[in-house]
Design an enzyme around this catalytic site. Sequence first.
Site, PDB file in Angstrom:
ATOM      1  N   ASP A 190      -3.502  -1.126   3.420  1.00  0.00           N
ATOM      2  CA  ASP A 190      -2.325  -1.632   2.715  1.00  0.00           C
ATOM      3  C   ASP A 190      -2.117  -0.810   1.429  1.00  0.00           C
ATOM      4  O   ASP A 190      -3.060  -0.631   0.646  1.00  0.00           O
ATOM      5  CB  ASP A 190      -2.598  -3.110   2.367  1.00  0.00           C
ATOM      6  CG  ASP A 190      -1.380  -3.837   1.857  1.00  0.00           C
ATOM      7  OD1 ASP A 190      -0.254  -3.447   2.201  1.00  0.00           O
ATOM      8  OD2 ASP A 190      -1.562  -4.836   1.117  1.00  0.00           O
ATOM      9  N   ILE A 192       1.350 -10.885   4.155  1.00  0.00           N
ATOM     10  CA  ILE A 192       1.007 -12.129   3.467  1.00  0.00           C
ATOM     11  C   ILE A 192      -0.377 -12.004   2.827  1.00  0.00           C
ATOM     12  O   ILE A 192      -1.364 -11.777   3.526  1.00  0.00           O
ATOM     13  CB  ILE A 192       1.045 -13.309   4.461  1.00  0.00           C
ATOM     14  CG1 ILE A 192       2.481 -13.493   4.981  1.00  0.00           C
ATOM     15  CG2 ILE A 192       0.523 -14.593   3.802  1.00  0.00           C
ATOM     16  CD1 ILE A 192       2.624 -14.426   6.146  1.00  0.00           C
ATOM     17  N   GLU A 216       7.113   3.795   2.861  1.00  0.00           N
ATOM     18  CA  GLU A 216       7.927   2.843   2.084  1.00  0.00           C
ATOM     19  C   GLU A 216       9.044   3.549   1.334  1.00  0.00           C
ATOM     20  O   GLU A 216       8.843   4.600   0.727  1.00  0.00           O
ATOM     21  CB  GLU A 216       7.049   2.059   1.089  1.00  0.00           C
ATOM     22  CG  GLU A 216       7.878   1.107   0.220  1.00  0.00           C
ATOM     23  CD  GLU A 216       7.085   0.014  -0.495  1.00  0.00           C
ATOM     24  OE1 GLU A 216       5.984  -0.339  -0.043  1.00  0.00           O
ATOM     25  OE2 GLU A 216       7.585  -0.492  -1.507  1.00  0.00           O
TER      26      GLU A 216
END
Length: 313
Positions: A82, A257, A134
């Site tokens: 991540d 999450i 991203e």
Amino acid sequence: MALVTTKEMFQKAYAGGYAIGAFNVNNMEIVQGIMEAAGEEKAPVILQVSAGARKYAKHAYLVNLVKAALEYSDIPVALHLDHGADFEICKACIDGGFTSVMIDGSHHSFDENIALTKKVVEYAHAHGVVVEGELGRLAGIEDDVKVSSVDASYTRPDEVEEFVNRTGVDSLAIAIGTSHGAYKFKPGQKPQLRFDILEEVEKRLPNFPIVLHGASSVSQEFVKIINENGGKLDDAIGIPEDMLRQAAKLAVCKINIDSDLRLAFTAGIRKYMNENPGHFDPRQYLTPARDNIKTLVRHKIVNVLGCAGAAEK
Ligand code: G3H
Ligand code: 13P
Ligand code: ZN
């Protein structure tokens, strides 16, 4: 079942109008709670590790915890980095057993982001690993880096085709108004996401998996338990779950999450310790924390992501 990449998961999620949960893991109880819920609901799942998690628990502990979890499950599981900040951390994770990495070049210029992302994609693809890039910048806190809402910026749909074509990324995280952490909107502010941007991105990138970061809903039930048991979380506000359900039906195939897990885990520990002040066996207070993770993940899979049973299809 061995670890898989997210390729097939995302193809099926896109076609089926649901999303896969990407849950951040930091320790054994969090891995166990997520894996038990996903296993019982027959849901494919992404376990993701941030740089902070890697520093806290160490790479091999996390990889081997996930491998241990595979011994008790038969669902597809991807192990994902991540917010990889540079080529080096992505390479270390690719070489070290991950099946997916994110290179987060969102704070660089467009061309620098492309160059960095392309370099990671070339290395990753040569090793059978997929890459998330991203475009656009979320507000909030990641690894002690605080991005103020002033510095945050929505993804520009007119950039996405060029970014994907020039980098070769397998999925794209976009900024449409979500943010990291438990304080996503100011008190009294109406939570809003830019679905117009998501739809515009979807038009320009047909059949391409989109990722939503900062997607915790901040359950007021867990906030209340924390506050009733000695905690102090004022005005913690998350993304309404109906908005996440809507995103999952569109091009969003991966929903990240972390904060919700932290709140669930902390609520379990605080309540137990408050009710049992004389107890000091970690197994006792970590059991309700792990149970809360399982309850939360099951709720997300069944009621928000829509991916229950998807492992069998
Ligand atoms: O996007 C950020 C995740 O919640 C990971 O947070 O960097 O504090 O581990 P962390
Ligand atoms: P939350 O803080 O909303 O849980 O976001 C997590 C995330 O985006 C991890 O990359
Ligand atoms: Zn994130």
